[in-house]
Scaffold this motif. Structure first.
Motif, PDB file in Angstrom:
ATOM      1  N   PRO A  33      19.515 104.857  82.109  1.00 49.34           N
ATOM      2  CA  PRO A  33      18.324 104.220  81.175  1.00 49.34           C
ATOM      3  C   PRO A  33      17.541 105.265  80.123  1.00 49.34           C
ATOM      4  O   PRO A  33      17.234 106.133  81.270  1.00 49.34           O
ATOM      5  CB  PRO A  33      17.442 103.638  81.823  1.00 49.34           C
ATOM      6  CG  PRO A  33      18.227 102.941  83.273  1.00 49.34           C
ATOM      7  CD  PRO A  33      18.446 104.140  83.353  1.00 49.34           C
ATOM      8  N   HIS A  34      17.639 105.339  79.201  1.00 48.05           N
ATOM      9  CA  HIS A  34      17.177 105.719  78.209  1.00 48.05           C
ATOM     10  C   HIS A  34      17.572 107.557  77.595  1.00 48.05           C
ATOM     11  O   HIS A  34      17.622 108.352  76.911  1.00 48.05           O
ATOM     12  CB  HIS A  34      15.353 105.923  78.675  1.00 48.05           C
ATOM     13  CG  HIS A  34      14.771 105.014  78.448  1.00 48.05           C
ATOM     14  ND1 HIS A  34      14.686 103.752  77.292  1.00 48.05           N
ATOM     15  CD2 HIS A  34      14.179 104.754  79.365  1.00 48.05           C
ATOM     16  CE1 HIS A  34      13.975 103.339  77.815  1.00 48.05           C
ATOM     17  NE2 HIS A  34      13.431 102.977  79.080  1.00 48.05           N
ATOM     18  N   ALA A  35      19.237 107.499  78.724  1.00 49.29           N
ATOM     19  CA  ALA A  35      20.081 108.422  78.010  1.00 49.29           C
ATOM     20  C   ALA A  35      20.704 108.816  76.917  1.00 49.29           C
ATOM     21  O   ALA A  35      19.846 109.900  75.765  1.00 49.29           O
ATOM     22  CB  ALA A  35      20.836 108.512  79.020  1.00 49.29           C
ATOM     23  N   GLU A  49      19.648 107.282  74.150  1.00 51.49           N
ATOM     24  CA  GLU A  49      18.456 107.724  72.989  1.00 51.49           C
ATOM     25  C   GLU A  49      17.553 109.779  72.910  1.00 51.49           C
ATOM     26  O   GLU A  49      17.981 109.800  72.328  1.00 51.49           O
ATOM     27  CB  GLU A  49      18.171 106.701  72.328  1.00 51.49           C
ATOM     28  CG  GLU A  49      16.511 106.591  73.594  1.00 51.49           C
ATOM     29  CD  GLU A  49      16.821 104.862  74.987  1.00 51.49           C
ATOM     30  OE1 GLU A  49      16.263 104.955  75.390  1.00 51.49           O
ATOM     31  OE2 GLU A  49      18.801 105.630  74.366  1.00 51.49           O
ATOM     32  N   SER A  50      18.124 109.444  73.776  1.00 55.99           N
ATOM     33  CA  SER A  50      17.012 110.707  74.329  1.00 55.99           C
ATOM     34  C   SER A  50      18.351 111.736  73.732  1.00 55.99           C
ATOM     35  O   SER A  50      17.376 113.151  73.288  1.00 55.99           O
ATOM     36  CB  SER A  50      17.077 110.620  75.968  1.00 55.99           C
ATOM     37  OG  SER A  50      15.966 110.029  76.015  1.00 55.99           O
ATOM     38  N   ARG A  89      18.193 112.641  70.202  1.00 54.38           N
ATOM     39  CA  ARG A  89      17.996 113.105  69.597  1.00 54.38           C
ATOM     40  C   ARG A  89      17.898 114.461  70.479  1.00 54.38           C
ATOM     41  O   ARG A  89      17.078 115.111  68.877  1.00 54.38           O
ATOM     42  CB  ARG A  89      16.191 112.535  70.711  1.00 54.38           C
ATOM     43  CG  ARG A  89      15.663 111.192  69.806  1.00 54.38           C
ATOM     44  CD  ARG A  89      14.343 110.625  70.197  1.00 54.38           C
ATOM     45  NE  ARG A  89      13.076 111.307  70.435  1.00 54.38           N
ATOM     46  CZ  ARG A  89      12.627 111.251  70.111  1.00 54.38           C
ATOM     47  NH1 ARG A  89      11.796 110.342  71.419  1.00 54.38           N
ATOM     48  NH2 ARG A  89      11.338 111.751  69.675  1.00 54.38           N
ATOM     49  N   THR A  96      15.864 110.194  88.219  1.00 51.24           N
ATOM     50  CA  THR A  96      16.659 109.064  88.398  1.00 51.24           C
ATOM     51  C   THR A  96      18.064 109.081  89.094  1.00 51.24           C
ATOM     52  O   THR A  96      18.745 108.216  88.951  1.00 51.24           O
ATOM     53  CB  THR A  96      17.438 108.634  86.358  1.00 51.24           C
ATOM     54  OG1 THR A  96      17.776 109.886  86.440  1.00 51.24           O
ATOM     55  CG2 THR A  96      16.298 108.208  85.632  1.00 51.24           C
ATOM     56  N   SER A 106       9.156 114.081  84.137  1.00 52.12           N
ATOM     57  CA  SER A 106       9.644 113.192  84.028  1.00 52.12           C
ATOM     58  C   SER A 106      10.250 111.586  84.508  1.00 52.12           C
ATOM     59  O   SER A 106      10.755 112.481  85.208  1.00 52.12           O
ATOM     60  CB  SER A 106      10.192 113.098  82.597  1.00 52.12           C
ATOM     61  OG  SER A 106      10.985 113.558  82.945  1.00 52.12           O
ATOM     62  N   ASP A 117      12.315 110.253  83.694  1.00 56.93           N
ATOM     63  CA  ASP A 117      14.273 110.305  83.092  1.00 56.93           C
ATOM     64  C   ASP A 117      14.386 111.088  81.389  1.00 56.93           C
ATOM     65  O   ASP A 117      12.991 111.853  81.347  1.00 56.93           O
ATOM     66  CB  ASP A 117      14.647 108.337  82.405  1.00 56.93           C
ATOM     67  CG  ASP A 117      13.461 107.819  80.802  1.00 56.93           C
ATOM     68  OD1 ASP A 117      13.272 108.823  80.383  1.00 56.93           O
ATOM     69  OD2 ASP A 117      13.316 106.681  81.632  1.00 56.93           O
ATOM     70  N   ARG A 132      13.556 110.708  78.752  1.00 55.99           N
ATOM     71  CA  ARG A 132      11.993 110.898  77.690  1.00 55.99           C
ATOM     72  C   ARG A 132      11.931 112.066  77.688  1.00 55.99           C
ATOM     73  O   ARG A 132      10.750 111.711  76.451  1.00 55.99           O
ATOM     74  CB  ARG A 132      12.123 109.287  77.118  1.00 55.99           C
ATOM     75  CG  ARG A 132      13.027 108.118  77.592  1.00 55.99           C
ATOM     76  CD  ARG A 132      12.266 106.667  77.181  1.00 55.99           C
ATOM     77  NE  ARG A 132      11.588 106.636  78.975  1.00 55.99           N
ATOM     78  CZ  ARG A 132      11.377 105.399  79.100  1.00 55.99           C
ATOM     79  NH1 ARG A 132      10.381 105.166  78.392  1.00 55.99           N
ATOM     80  NH2 ARG A 132      10.945 105.292  80.450  1.00 55.99           N
ATOM     81  N   HIS A 167      11.002 114.827  74.859  1.00 52.74           N
ATOM     82  CA  HIS A 167      10.363 114.078  74.250  1.00 52.74           C
ATOM     83  C   HIS A 167       8.998 114.506  73.782  1.00 52.74           C
ATOM     84  O   HIS A 167       8.474 113.740  73.215  1.00 52.74           O
ATOM     85  CB  HIS A 167      10.934 113.399  73.046  1.00 52.74           C
ATOM     86  CG  HIS A 167      12.929 113.665  72.658  1.00 52.74           C
ATOM     87  ND1 HIS A 167      14.077 114.651  72.120  1.00 52.74           N
ATOM     88  CD2 HIS A 167      13.808 112.854  73.505  1.00 52.74           C
ATOM     89  CE1 HIS A 167      14.456 114.121  72.391  1.00 52.74           C
ATOM     90  NE2 HIS A 167      14.841 114.026  72.959  1.00 52.74           N
TER      91      HIS A 167
END
Length: 332
Positions: A28-30, A32-33, A36, A234, A255, A257, A259, A262
Motif C-alpha cells: 500500500p502507498h508504494a 504514489e510514493s 513522487r 511492511t 515509517s 510505509d 510515505r 515525503h
C-alpha cells in the motif's frame, strides 16, 4: 519548517520484496510514493537480493504493477555476485552455478564460463535462489567447495516475503552448504557492500538513502556502507525487532510505509519526540503527554533504549495513551 526526508538525498535505494511489493501485490502507498520520488528529480535504484530473475524480468514485474522502471534502475544480487567473481578470477574461469538461468547469464556476460557439474573443474561456485534447484545441484557444489573452489553467495536472506507469507530464502540454502562443507561464502548482496556500492555508483549518487523492511540485510547493509536508512514496517521485521536491534542493525528513520520518504525529516527520525516521554529503569517505562501517534512512540522508545542498552527489554505503558500505542505496535 524542516524539509522532507527525500530532500536530503539524491538517490533512493529501494529494496523490493516487502518494501515495494509482496509477491504479485504492491505494498500500500508504494505507487504514489515512488512516483513522487521521480517527480522530485531524485534517482531511484531498485536493489534486490533476489537472484532468481534477470534485471529485465524485474523491470517487467514492476511495470506490470504500474510502476515506471528501466533496466538501468535495477541492481540485483546476481549482478553483484557475478561482479565479485569477475574481480577475483581471470577471464574464462569456470564457475559452477547453483541458481537460475539469470545467474548463469550474469556470470557469462562478465567473461566467465558457467558450468553445472564438478566434473567440469570449476574454480568457483556461485549460489542464488532458484525454485528448481535439486539435491544434485547442492551435491556438485559441495564437492567443488570441498575441493577448494571460491564460494560466492548472492545473498544470505534466510526467508523471502511473499503474498502467502515467509518462505525459505537463499540464506537457508547457504546454511545447507555451510553445514556440508564447513566453509563460509563471500556474500555479494545485502548486508555486504558490493550490491549497494554498485547501485550508488550506477546512479552517480553522493547522498544515498537505503529503504527496506529487513534489519539484517537492508538496514545492516546501510550501516556497513555508511549511508542513512529508512525502515518500513511492511515486510519482515516488526516494531519490537527494531527496538531490540543490535547496533549494527539500527535504522536512522522509521515509517509505516514509503510515505515516510515525503514526511518531514524531523518526524521520521529516530529521536526524542515532543509528544512522548520515555524513562529507562530496570525495564523501559513509557509515559505519554500530548496526542502523539504510535510511530512517534516507537521512535522515542528506540532513541531512549539504544542510548541505554540493547537486546530484549520490558516495555510498560504508564497511562491509557501509552498503553494504546504499545498495543498498536504489538510491543506491550
Amino acid at each position: 519548517m524542516s524539509g522532507t526526508l527525500l530532500d536530503q538525498h539524491d538517490v533512493v535505494l529501494l529494496d523490493l520484496d516487502g518494501t515495494v511489493y509482496r509477491g504479485g501485490e504492491l505494498v500500500p502507498h508504494a505507487l504514489e510514493s515512488i512516483e513522487r520520488v521521480h517527480e522530485a528529480g531524485v534517482r531511484v535504484r531498485y536493489v534486490t537480493n533476489n537472484a532468481s530473475k534477470p534485471d529485465q524480468a524485474v523491470v517487467d514485474h514492476l511495470i506490470g504493477l504500474g510502476l515506471a522502471a528501466e533496466r538501468s534502475e535495477v541492481s540485483t544480487s546476481a549482478q553483484a555476485g557475478a561482479a565479485v567473481l569477475a574481480e577475483k578470477l581471470p577471464a574464462g574461469s569456470r564457475v559452477l552455478v547453483v541458481g537460475s538461468p539469470a545467474l548463469e547469464s550474469e556470470v557469462d556476460a562478465l567473461g566467465l564460463v558457467s558450468v553445472r557439474a564438478f566434473a567440469d573443474e570449476p574454480v568457483a561456485v556461485v549460489q542464488g535462489l532458484f525454485n528448481e534447484l535439486t539435491y544434485g545441484d547442492f551435491a556438485e557444489a559441495c564437492l567443488a567447495i570441498r575441493d577448494g573452489a571460491l564460494w560466492v553467495a548472492c545473498n544470505a536472506d534466510r526467508t523471502l516475503p511473499t503474498e502467502r507469507g515467509l518462505l525459505p530464502g537463499n540464506g537457508s540454502l547457504v546454511e545447507l552448504l555451510r553445514a556440508a562443507t564447513d566453509q563460509d561464502p563471500v556474500v555479494a548482496g545485502k548486508p555486504e557492500r558490493p550490491l549497494l556500492d554498485r547501485a550508488v555508483s550506477s546512479a552517480g549518487g553522493a547522498e544515498p538513502l537505503m529503504v527496506g523492511d529487513r534489519l539484517d540485510t537492508d538496514i545492516a547493509g546501510a550501516v556497513k556502507a555508511g549511508m542513512p536508512s529508512l525502515m518500513v514496517l511492511t515486510g519482515v521485521n516488526t516494531p519490537r525487532d527494531l527496538l531490540e536491534a543490535i547496533p549494527e542493525e539500527r535504522a536512522d528513520n522509521v515509517s509505516v510505509d514509503l510515505r515516510g520518504l515525503h514526511a518531514p525529516a524531523s518526524e521520521v527520525a529516530i529521536a526524542e519526540q515532543p509528544a512522548w516521554s520515555v524513562s529507562v529503569g530496570s525495564g523501559l517505562e513509557l509515559s505519554a503527554r500530548g496526542d502523539g501517534d504510535e510511530l512517534g512512540a516507537l521512535r522515542a522508545l528506540c532513541a531512549a533504549w539504544w542510548a541505554a542498552g540493547s537486546g530484549p527489554v520490558e516495555v510498560v505503558g504508564t497511562d491509557d495513551a501509552a498503553r494504546a500505542a504499545l498495543r498498536a505496535l504489538e510491543i506491550d
